[in-house]
Every structure is written in C-alpha cells, then in structure tokens.
Write a protein that holds these residues in place. Structure first.
Motif, short mmCIF file in Angstrom:
data_model
loop_
_atom_site.label_atom_id
_atom_site.label_comp_id
_atom_site.label_asym_id
_atom_site.label_seq_id
_atom_site.Cartn_x
_atom_site.Cartn_y
_atom_site.Cartn_z
N GLY A 6 20.22 40.56 57.88
CA GLY A 6 20.56 39.18 58.43
C GLY A 6 20.36 38.73 59.06
O GLY A 6 19.88 37.79 59.73
N ALA A 7 20.64 39.94 60.42
CA ALA A 7 20.05 39.12 62.35
C ALA A 7 18.17 39.63 61.99
O ALA A 7 17.48 38.18 62.54
N ALA A 8 18.19 40.16 61.09
CA ALA A 8 16.57 40.20 61.06
C ALA A 8 15.75 38.96 60.75
O ALA A 8 15.55 38.09 61.67
N ARG A 9 17.01 38.78 59.98
CA ARG A 9 16.20 37.34 59.23
C ARG A 9 16.07 36.47 59.93
O ARG A 9 15.52 34.92 59.58
N GLU A 10 17.42 35.79 60.48
CA GLU A 10 17.79 35.04 61.66
C GLU A 10 16.33 35.30 62.65
O GLU A 10 16.52 33.47 63.27
N GLU A 11 16.81 36.17 63.01
CA GLU A 11 15.50 35.85 64.21
C GLU A 11 13.90 35.52 64.04
O GLU A 11 13.25 34.63 64.46
N ALA A 12 13.86 36.17 62.62
CA ALA A 12 12.27 36.06 62.22
C ALA A 12 11.85 34.10 62.12
O ALA A 12 11.36 33.45 62.48
N LEU A 13 13.33 33.37 61.45
CA LEU A 13 13.01 32.34 61.54
C LEU A 13 13.32 31.12 62.41
O LEU A 13 12.99 30.12 62.47
N ARG A 14 14.56 32.37 63.84
CA ARG A 14 13.68 31.54 64.68
C ARG A 14 12.91 31.35 65.93
O ARG A 14 12.80 30.65 66.49
N TYR A 15 11.92 32.10 64.77
CA TYR A 15 10.26 31.96 65.68
C TYR A 15 9.43 31.34 64.60
O TYR A 15 8.69 31.32 64.79
N GLY A 16 10.64 30.63 63.81
CA GLY A 16 9.00 30.07 63.18
C GLY A 16 8.97 31.15 62.18
O GLY A 16 6.84 30.78 61.18
N TYR A 17 8.86 32.48 61.41
CA TYR A 17 8.24 32.99 60.94
C TYR A 17 9.08 33.03 58.92
O TYR A 17 9.94 32.70 59.44
#
Ligand code: HAM
Length: 430
Positions: free
Chosen positions: A29-40
């Motif tokens: 979940g933290a990985a997904r959130e971080e990726a989305l925060r950076y626009g991936y």
C-alpha cells in the motif's frame, strides 16, 4: 493404499498466512501510494516471457540466466517458443512500453508494477524461489534528475514504512564509451592474481570482470581495495551525469554511501547503480532493493535506443525486516462483531442478523455446535470489538445481548436497532 506423507509446498515456495499478509498489504500500500504521489502509472506484464527477452535483457552470462531461470516446457499441443518464468520485471516492462506504443506519447513514461518473480536459487533466509518485487521504471529520458527522482521515491517508501537500519549504496559504472577501457584496466589488475581465484571468478575475469568487485570471496574482497575505480575513469558525459546526480541527492537530503564495489548482478546497467542494504540481512542477501540506469536495454531487445532508469524492491525482505524491527507481524484485523447463537436451530436467525449488521461493519457468525462458554472464550481472545449473543428465547423476542469485549459491558439490543447502534458506537465504523 497406505497413507502418504503430507504434501508440502515446493522447495523455495512459501505461503503468506493472514497475519503475515497484514504487513505485506501495508508495504505494498505504501509503495502504491508513493508511486502515485510521483505520478507513476500502474502496468501489469505477464509472468511468462519469451526466453530470449530475459536472456538478452538480463544478460546470458549472469547468474540469473545461467543458473536461476525456470524454463517452461512447451505443451504437447505445440508451442515451440521457449518460455521462462520472469526473474525480474524490467525487460518485460520495456518490451510492453514499445509493444503498447507508450513510446509514441509524451516522454518519459513513468511506470510501476508489483508481483511475483522467480529465481531457482538455493533457498535460505530472505531468499525464495518465488518472491515479489515493487518495481518502478522511467523510460524515455537520459537526465540524471530521473535517477534522483527514482531514488527519492524509493527512499520515501522505506521512510513511510519507518524502516530503520538502511544504507543507500551508490555507484556509477560508466557506459559504452568509457567502460571498455576500464574493464581492460581491471583485467590487467586482476590477471596476475588469477591463480588465487576459484573457477567461476577466473571465468568472470575474462567475461565480466566488474563482477569480481562485488564477490564475497575473501581473496577478492582484499584484492579489490587497490583495484582501479571506475568513478575515476568515467568519460566526461558519465562524469557530468554522476556529479549532477549527487548534487540532486544532496539537495534532497538523502544520505548515501559511495560504494565503488557496487556493480549489480544484471548486465543491462549503464552509469548510475544503487542498492538499499539492511544491516541485519546477512551476507549475500543484504540487498533490500536495487536499481540503476539502463540506457542500452531497449536496443538489446531489438527496439530503438531509449534511455531509462528504474528500481525494484523485494517485498519479502522488506516485510521480514519490518516485522523483525517491530517484534513480529501485527495480527490481521479480526471482524468487529462476532455473532454467538446459543443453542441449536438458530443458524437462520444468525445468518440474517449477520447479513444486516454487515451493512455497517465486519461480522463473523459462530455457527459451530460448541457451548456458549467455549464460544465466549474464543471471542475473548479474538480481538473482535463486540459479541452479540442470543438464545432461542431471545431470537423469538428479536433481541441480542450486545457485549463490549473490551469493557465487558453488556446490554440488550433489538435486532432492528443493531446496525444503527454499531454505526454510532465509540470505536465503531462511524
Ligand atoms: P535485483 O537486484 O535483481 O534487481 O532485485 C531487486 C530486489 O529483489 C533485491 O534487492 C531483493 O530484495 C529482491 N530479490 C531478488 N532475488 C530474490 C530472491 N531470490 N528472494 C527474495 N528476494 C529477492 C532487479 O530485479 C532489477 N529488475 C531492478 C531494476 C528495475 N533495475 C532497473 N529497473
């Protein structure tokens, strides 16, 4: 037929049981959130790929391809293309970027994926034959700011998880312009010591001498100290990239350690390479995640030259380290409400009541024929918030005894009021 020994999971494969999965979900979940925060943007690629993609992408001389690939035999119906279970995601993501025409839109393309990878290595603590990775790739730009961005994103992931004891090891391994001359110097340096090396390392000396730098062999660990360093031998373009990357990381406040012996085990890297190492992951398994720039991979796979950079973090090892740091996994969340019918013939009522209460919270009904005492004992240790108990008489009056399992307080509640009451109780779903 005599009974056989109980069948077990295949060697190197493991189950993730509910309690283990709670940390797993948190890490992912933290990985997904971080990726989305950076626009991936998320991408999925198949677990089966053509053998040639992995052999050419990862490199035919790497341990991964030489020793660890799961090859799939074609079926009886045909299918002559040799297939493999993917040992990593990068080559597949690059293939998908071209096949899916992502190369024709705005560049670069920022992608992330997560899923199982397969490597047939000797299983040990932190090393599995099926393991999962969180993978990010930025394809279509050669600028060092993208290297720094991927490092910042992945560093942020570990930070968000609160994982301590990490060190970020950083190196540059040059490119096609400067590496060949450096490799010649490295060979010249190691050759006089070839007799002290094992057969694998003697072979590497000729085929891929960079790998001698990260060998665990004590002879090489000692010899490499005086070996020429590639960061002293970079061409002007690689040197500028390397300097700019470090300036970007310094500005971001990300601590890193320059490690001239970090070369990574896959052949596609150019310029930047890095790894997150954890102090308590022992020996060869101390890498929690790693990545680097791979400007030559697309061409190796038969596509137009396209620069790219990426990273993969091992979820298994990250979960292992996080659980160790916290003294064990957090138990999986139990249902909030347990329905405990007391007596036979109450299944229908319990199922109906559970269905109504599920509109507002998680509910499990205990349909077993155990005594109420036994059911209550189980409920007490379950971590559930409430128990709703009713016998035949209470079922006829359409009421339950609602017990707060923390405080022990109990009150009678009508079936029709139960969902609304659960909704508004302190600590309830509202
Ligand atoms: P890698 O270093 O081969 O890189 O793997 C990344 C991470 O996957 C490792 O640091 C480790 O945590 C985990 N891992 C690898 N093998 C195992 C295993 N047998 N058991 C458990 N965990 C394992 C790559 O795979 C590259 N594709 C990374 C990358 C992406 N480079 C550019 N883009």
């Amino acid at each position: 037929m005599p009974p056989t020994a109980p069948l077990r999971a295949a060697r190197g494969m493991r189950d993730l049981l509910p309690d283990a999965l709670s940390t797993w979900r948190e890490v992912l979940g933290a990985a997904r959130e971080e990726a989305l925060r950076y626009g991936y943007r998320e991408i999925e690629v198949p677990m089966l790929e053509q053998a040639a993609l992995v052999e050419r992408g990862v490199g035919g001389d790497t341990d991964v391809v030489q020793k660890e690939i799961y090859r799939i035999r074609p079926t009886a119906e045909g299918g002559s293309t040799p297939l493999v279970l993917r040992p990593e995601a990068t080559a597949g993501v690059v293939r998908a970027y071209f096949e899916g025409r992502l190369n024709q839109g705005p560049q670069p393309v920022r992608l992330w994926t997560a899923g199982p990878m397969f490597r047939h290595d000797r299983p040990q603590a932190g090393r599995f034959r099926q393991f999962q990775q969180f993978d990010v790739e930025v394809i279509g730009d050669a600028g060092p700011a993208f290297d720094a961005e991927v490092i910042e994103l992945t560093w942020g992931w570990y930070r968000a998880l609160g994982l301590g004891g990490l060190s970020l090891e950083l190196n540059s391994i040059g490119d096609a312009a400067c590496r060949p001359a450096y490799l010649r110097r490295l060979r010249d340096y190691f050759r006089p010591h070839a007799v002290r090396l094992g057969p694998d390392d003697r072979h590497r000396l000729e085929t891929n001498p960079l790998r001698l730098l990260d060998s665990k062999d004590p002879v090489l660990v000692e010899l490499r100290e005086a070996a020429p360093r590639i960061t002293d031998a970079l061409c002007p373009e690689c040197a500028a990239h390397w300097a700019q990357l470090r300036a970007l990381l310094d500005a971001a406040g990300i601590p890193y350690r320059l490690n001239p012996h970090l070369v990574r085990g896959l052949d596609y890297y150019t310029r930047t390479v890095w790894e997150y190492q954890h102090q308590s992951l022992g020996g060869a398994q101390n890498s929690l995640g790693g990545g680097g720039r791979y400007d030559g991979l697309a061409e190796t796979l038969g596509y137009p030259p396209t620069p790219a950079v990426g990273f993969a973090g091992g979820l298994d090892r990250t979960v292992l380290m996080l659980d160790e740091q916290r003294g064990g996994p957090r138990p999986a969340a139990p249902p909030a409400l347990l329905l405990l019918p007391d007596g036979d013939g109450l299944d229908l009522a319990a199922a109906g009541l559970a269905r109504a209460a599920r509109q507002v919270t998680s509910v499990a009904a205990d349909y077993s024929r155990r005594s109420l005492r036994a059911k209550m004992r189980g409920a007490g240790g379950s971590g559930a918030r409430w128990a709703a108990i009713f016998d035949d008489g209470e079922a006829r009056r359409r009421v339950v005894q609602l017990r707060d399992l923390d405080s022990g307080e109990q009150r009678e509640v009508g079936w029709d009021e139960l969902p609304a009451l659960l909704m508004t109780s302190p600590g309830g779903p509202a």
